[in-house]
Design a protein around this motif. Sequence first.
Motif: not given
Length: 118
Positions: A4-15, A59-62, A43-52
Amino acid sequence: MARVVRNKSLENTRLATNYGGWMYCDQCNENIGYLCYATYDCIDLKYICNCGSKGQVQIDFVDSKTGVSCCDEMLLRKNRLCCSKNEEPLITLLDKKLEHYEVNITCKSCGNIYKKIK
């Protein structure tokens, strides 16, 4: 058993699935990596794609436990970054498709928090 996901934040990303699987940049639709949904605790991932495009995955869980910082580096097995304690795969980040990234990921089994910066 699904978690069960507690917190989920996606920015300019799809899973590919609710909290794991293939990861894609929303701007260019390129595959940027794979999140091993059964072996990480948060997980906490921040990235810059080659497209800019700048993206982020948080994401974390209950049932997530507080992890323990460690100085160990994740092991590279084939193309997967794995826990140095039990060698479970945690994440794959496709370096050739990412200009920069910073990831903090916690192993579900041992609770080690790994950090990697490119």
